[in-house]
Design a protein around this motif. Structure first.
Motif, PDB file in Angstrom:
ATOM      1  N   LEU B  24       0.862  -1.186   0.000  1.00  0.00           N
ATOM      2  CA  LEU B  24       0.000   0.000   0.000  1.00  0.00           C
ATOM      3  C   LEU B  24       0.898   1.235   0.000  1.00  0.00           C
ATOM      4  O   LEU B  24       1.786   1.373   0.834  1.00  0.00           O
ATOM      5  N   ILE B  25       0.692   2.118  -0.997  1.00  0.00           N
ATOM      6  CA  ILE B  25       1.506   3.334  -1.110  1.00  0.00           C
ATOM      7  C   ILE B  25       0.699   4.509  -0.596  1.00  0.00           C
ATOM      8  O   ILE B  25      -0.430   4.744  -1.043  1.00  0.00           O
ATOM      9  N   LEU B  26       1.299   5.252   0.298  1.00  0.00           N
ATOM     10  CA  LEU B  26       0.673   6.476   0.823  1.00  0.00           C
ATOM     11  C   LEU B  26       1.650   7.629   0.604  1.00  0.00           C
ATOM     12  O   LEU B  26       2.766   7.620   1.139  1.00  0.00           O
ATOM     13  N   ASN B  27       1.277   8.595  -0.219  1.00  0.00           N
ATOM     14  CA  ASN B  27       2.171   9.713  -0.543  1.00  0.00           C
ATOM     15  C   ASN B  27       1.612  11.020  -0.001  1.00  0.00           C
ATOM     16  O   ASN B  27       0.439  11.336  -0.203  1.00  0.00           O
ATOM     17  N   PRO B  55      -3.377   9.623   9.044  1.00  0.00           N
ATOM     18  CA  PRO B  55      -2.897   8.941  10.259  1.00  0.00           C
ATOM     19  C   PRO B  55      -1.369   8.922  10.374  1.00  0.00           C
ATOM     20  O   PRO B  55      -0.830   8.710  11.444  1.00  0.00           O
ATOM     21  N   PHE B  56      -0.677   9.200   9.225  1.00  0.00           N
ATOM     22  CA  PHE B  56       0.792   9.107   9.249  1.00  0.00           C
ATOM     23  C   PHE B  56       1.481  10.466   9.397  1.00  0.00           C
ATOM     24  O   PHE B  56       2.714  10.523   9.446  1.00  0.00           O
ATOM     25  N   LEU B  57       0.695  11.524   9.407  1.00  0.00           N
ATOM     26  CA  LEU B  57       1.315  12.849   9.372  1.00  0.00           C
ATOM     27  C   LEU B  57       1.941  13.262  10.694  1.00  0.00           C
ATOM     28  O   LEU B  57       2.761  14.166  10.741  1.00  0.00           O
ATOM     29  N   ILE B 285      35.213  17.785   2.708  1.00  0.00           N
ATOM     30  CA  ILE B 285      34.004  18.570   2.458  1.00  0.00           C
ATOM     31  C   ILE B 285      32.957  18.203   3.510  1.00  0.00           C
ATOM     32  O   ILE B 285      32.632  17.036   3.699  1.00  0.00           O
ATOM     33  N   ILE B 286      32.467  19.196   4.184  1.00  0.00           N
ATOM     34  CA  ILE B 286      31.529  18.951   5.283  1.00  0.00           C
ATOM     35  C   ILE B 286      30.200  19.600   4.944  1.00  0.00           C
ATOM     36  O   ILE B 286      30.149  20.729   4.451  1.00  0.00           O
ATOM     37  N   GLN B 287      29.121  18.887   5.228  1.00  0.00           N
ATOM     38  CA  GLN B 287      27.793  19.456   5.019  1.00  0.00           C
ATOM     39  C   GLN B 287      27.537  20.488   6.113  1.00  0.00           C
ATOM     40  O   GLN B 287      27.568  20.160   7.294  1.00  0.00           O
ATOM     41  N   LYS B 288      27.313  21.708   5.708  1.00  0.00           N
ATOM     42  CA  LYS B 288      27.228  22.762   6.701  1.00  0.00           C
ATOM     43  C   LYS B 288      25.797  23.034   7.151  1.00  0.00           C
ATOM     44  O   LYS B 288      25.587  23.821   8.053  1.00  0.00           O
ATOM     45  N   TRP B 289      24.817  22.422   6.495  1.00  0.00           N
ATOM     46  CA  TRP B 289      23.443  22.612   6.920  1.00  0.00           C
ATOM     47  C   TRP B 289      23.039  21.465   7.842  1.00  0.00           C
ATOM     48  O   TRP B 289      23.667  20.407   7.851  1.00  0.00           O
ATOM     49  N   LYS B 290      21.992  21.689   8.583  1.00  0.00           N
ATOM     50  CA  LYS B 290      21.519  20.652   9.508  1.00  0.00           C
ATOM     51  C   LYS B 290      20.360  19.915   8.860  1.00  0.00           C
ATOM     52  O   LYS B 290      19.465  20.529   8.292  1.00  0.00           O
ATOM     53  N   ALA B 291      20.405  18.584   8.976  1.00  0.00           N
ATOM     54  CA  ALA B 291      19.305  17.796   8.408  1.00  0.00           C
ATOM     55  C   ALA B 291      18.011  18.151   9.125  1.00  0.00           C
ATOM     56  O   ALA B 291      17.970  18.260  10.350  1.00  0.00           O
ATOM     57  N   LYS B 292      16.994  18.349   8.312  1.00  0.00           N
ATOM     58  CA  LYS B 292      15.719  18.795   8.878  1.00  0.00           C
ATOM     59  C   LYS B 292      14.789  17.589   9.075  1.00  0.00           C
ATOM     60  O   LYS B 292      14.651  16.750   8.180  1.00  0.00           O
ATOM     61  N   VAL B 293      14.207  17.521  10.228  1.00  0.00           N
ATOM     62  CA  VAL B 293      13.250  16.444  10.500  1.00  0.00           C
ATOM     63  C   VAL B 293      11.876  16.927  10.063  1.00  0.00           C
ATOM     64  O   VAL B 293      11.508  18.063  10.322  1.00  0.00           O
ATOM     65  N   PRO B 294      11.127  16.100   9.349  1.00  0.00           N
ATOM     66  CA  PRO B 294       9.793  16.544   8.889  1.00  0.00           C
ATOM     67  C   PRO B 294       8.943  17.002  10.067  1.00  0.00           C
ATOM     68  O   PRO B 294       8.908  16.348  11.106  1.00  0.00           O
ATOM     69  N   SER B 295       8.338  18.136   9.859  1.00  0.00           N
ATOM     70  CA  SER B 295       7.521  18.685  10.938  1.00  0.00           C
ATOM     71  C   SER B 295       6.173  17.987  10.991  1.00  0.00           C
ATOM     72  O   SER B 295       5.674  17.492   9.981  1.00  0.00           O
ATOM     73  N   ALA B 296       5.643  17.964  12.169  1.00  0.00           N
ATOM     74  CA  ALA B 296       4.315  17.354  12.331  1.00  0.00           C
ATOM     75  C   ALA B 296       3.256  18.323  11.853  1.00  0.00           C
ATOM     76  O   ALA B 296       3.229  19.469  12.272  1.00  0.00           O
ATOM     77  N   ASN B 297       2.427  17.901  10.888  1.00  0.00           N
ATOM     78  CA  ASN B 297       1.377  18.787  10.369  1.00  0.00           C
ATOM     79  C   ASN B 297       0.098  18.653  11.182  1.00  0.00           C
ATOM     80  O   ASN B 297      -0.216  17.601  11.658  1.00  0.00           O
TER      81      ASN B 297
END
Lengths: 186, 297
Positions: B24-27, B55-57, B285-297
């Motif tokens: 089951l695909i949920l996008n 339910p997954f947001l 080479i270093i990634q200078k940005w911070k990985a963003k965690v998906p916000s809860a909608n």
């Protein structure tokens, strides 16, 4: 391109020689003493010269004294040897006219005579000042002009066994050294 | 009887092996994803689509146990849609970057079995490509073209990068003109220091050389005059002058040698320094940005 600094250094080193300080003037007692010729001495000036067959060769005969060891003298007998097959005497004159010279600023007529015989020249000169009885510095005794006869090189020298410097009281001043002159005729 | 039982068992196993699992695909996308139909890229898979992603947001990380926090929901969805697995995808875009989170659940246990968060610079068809890479990784069917497409946003291998500036270039420039290689390498302070010092030393070399030449010329001139002088006063003076110039020429000669050595040494050292500080490919080479965690909608 990468050898540029090495090249520059090499250029500078090759150009920068430290020269020898070999000052040599027969009339200078300091130079003579460095060569082992001690005063009083009789010398020729200049020490060497190169001329052509058509030139006249001029050589000065000098008595050299030390600044610190002054020996006054009143007369001189110089016995000079030269190669008469190459040179012949053209003329002879008393030394330079001026202070300290044998002629004493031209105020005095020196007693000056010479004899020339087959490559041997004898000069007799006496100081005849009206104010002084002797001289004690570098003294120009005579000027000799030679006429070249043929091409070659010749040495003019003093025979010290015959040369004499005398005081006013006719005591003899020992001659401690001589220097010869070289003449090249081309 | 036993033979029948064995045949039935083998048939059952063969059927189980060849039957494709249903997914089951949920996008949940914040913008349109071109060509986002994953099923086109995995034709052998039995995909079932659903629109209800609500339910997954909620944030998975806010749960006490993220791996088992949605067990009952997953089992219920698995039962309702009759699927073996559930894939939930969420994409958020932010200027020239986007963030993809993929979650894979097993409907039999209800647990989270795989999760990926990708925070990358946007690139051509990047969103669908990252989806393909994620799903391909889940089913171990990653296409090389997808991997190569992602490389467009990555740095080249250092060995493959053709450098405009090199340490050798810096050294060659510095050996030609001291300090040039340092400026070329953006090492301005050392460039100024080296070029200034070398200029001073070269000026000293030149001054010493000219002074040496002048002293030699004077020495030879006074020596000649000395030897040509028959008068005590004259040759005494010329002897003194000649000796003075001789001493000077020795001093200038020494100064010339030492300044030349110093200048030459600095010149060579400057070339080596230029090579050391010369431009090189960056390997850290270093990634200078911070990985963003998906916000809860």
């Amino acid at each position: 391109m990468r050898l540029t600094p090495i090249f520059l250094i090499a250029v500078f080193f090759s150009n920068c020689t430290v020269y020898d300080n070999n000052l040599d003037n027969p009339n200078d007692n300091e130079a003579n003493e460095e060569l082992g010729v001690f005063p009083p001495s009789v010398v020729f000036f200049p020490k060497e010269q190169t001329k052509t067959i058509s030139d006249t060769v001029s050589v000065g005969a000098y008595a050299v004294f030390s600044d610190t060891s002054i020996v006054p003298f009143s007369g001189a007998h110089l016995n000079i040897k030269y190669d008469n097959s190459l040179l012949e005497i053209d003329s002879i004159a008393p030394g330079w006219i001026g202070p300290g010279s044998i002629t004493d600023s031209n105020k005095t007529t020196p007693l000056f005579t010479y004899v020339e015989d087959q490559g041997i020249l004898d000069i007799y000169a006496y100081y005849l000042s009206i104010s002084d009885i002797s001289i004690d510095s570098l003294t120009h005794i005579a000027e000799i002009w030679f006429k070249p006869k043929s091409v070659g090189s010749s040495i003019i020298s003093y025979d010290t066994s015959e040369c004499q410097l005398i005081k006013f009281d006719e005591t003899i001043i020992p001659i401690n050294g001589t220097r010869e002159a070289s003449i090249i005729i081309q | 009887m036993k033979v029948y039982l064995v045949l039935i068992l083998f048939y059952g196993l063969i059927q189980a092996k060849t039957e494709s699992p249903s997914i089951l695909i949920l996008n949940e996308y914040d913008s349109k994803v071109i060509g986002a139909s994953i099923s086109n890229y995995f034709p052998s898979k039995n995909f079932v689509n659903s629109e209800d992603t609500s339910p997954f947001l909620g944030s998975l990380d806010s749960l006490v146990n993220p791996a088992s926090g949605r067990m009952s929901l997953i089992r219920k969805l698995g039962s309702d849609f009759d699927v073996d697995y559930i894939l939930f995808h969420q994409i958020e875009s932010d200027n020239n970057r986007f963030l993809l989170e993929g979650q894979m659940f097993n409907t039999r246990s209800g647990g989270l079995i795989k999760r990926r968060i990708v925070d990358v610079t946007s690139y051509y068809k990047g969103k669908i490509n990252e989806l393909k890479l994620w799903v391909g990784d889940v089913f171990r069917e990653v296409d090389k073209d997808w991997v190569n497409q992602r490389k467009s946003i990555l740095y080249n291998e250092p060995s493959e990068i053709i450098q405009d500036k090199t340490p050798e270039g810096a050294m060659a420039r510095s050996l030609l003109l001291p300090g040039w290689g340092q400026f070329y390498s953006d090492a301005y302070n050392s460039g100024v220091a080296i070029s200034s010092l070398e200029s001073i030393l070269l000026t000293s070399v030149l001054v010493s050389y000219l002074s040496y030449n002048k002293s030699v010329k004077n020495f030879k001139n006074y020596s000649k005059l000395y030897e040509e002088s028959s008068e005590q006063v004259e040759f005494d003076e010329y002897r003194s002058l000649s000796n003075s110039e001789w001493e000077k020429h020795k001093q200038y000669n020494s100064a010339l040698i030492y300044t030349s050595i110093a200048s030459g040494s600095l010149w060579l050292a400057n070339g080596i320094h230029a090579y050391i500080v010369g431009p090189r490919p960056k390997k850290d080479i270093i990634q200078k940005w911070k990985a963003k965690v998906p916000s809860a909608n």
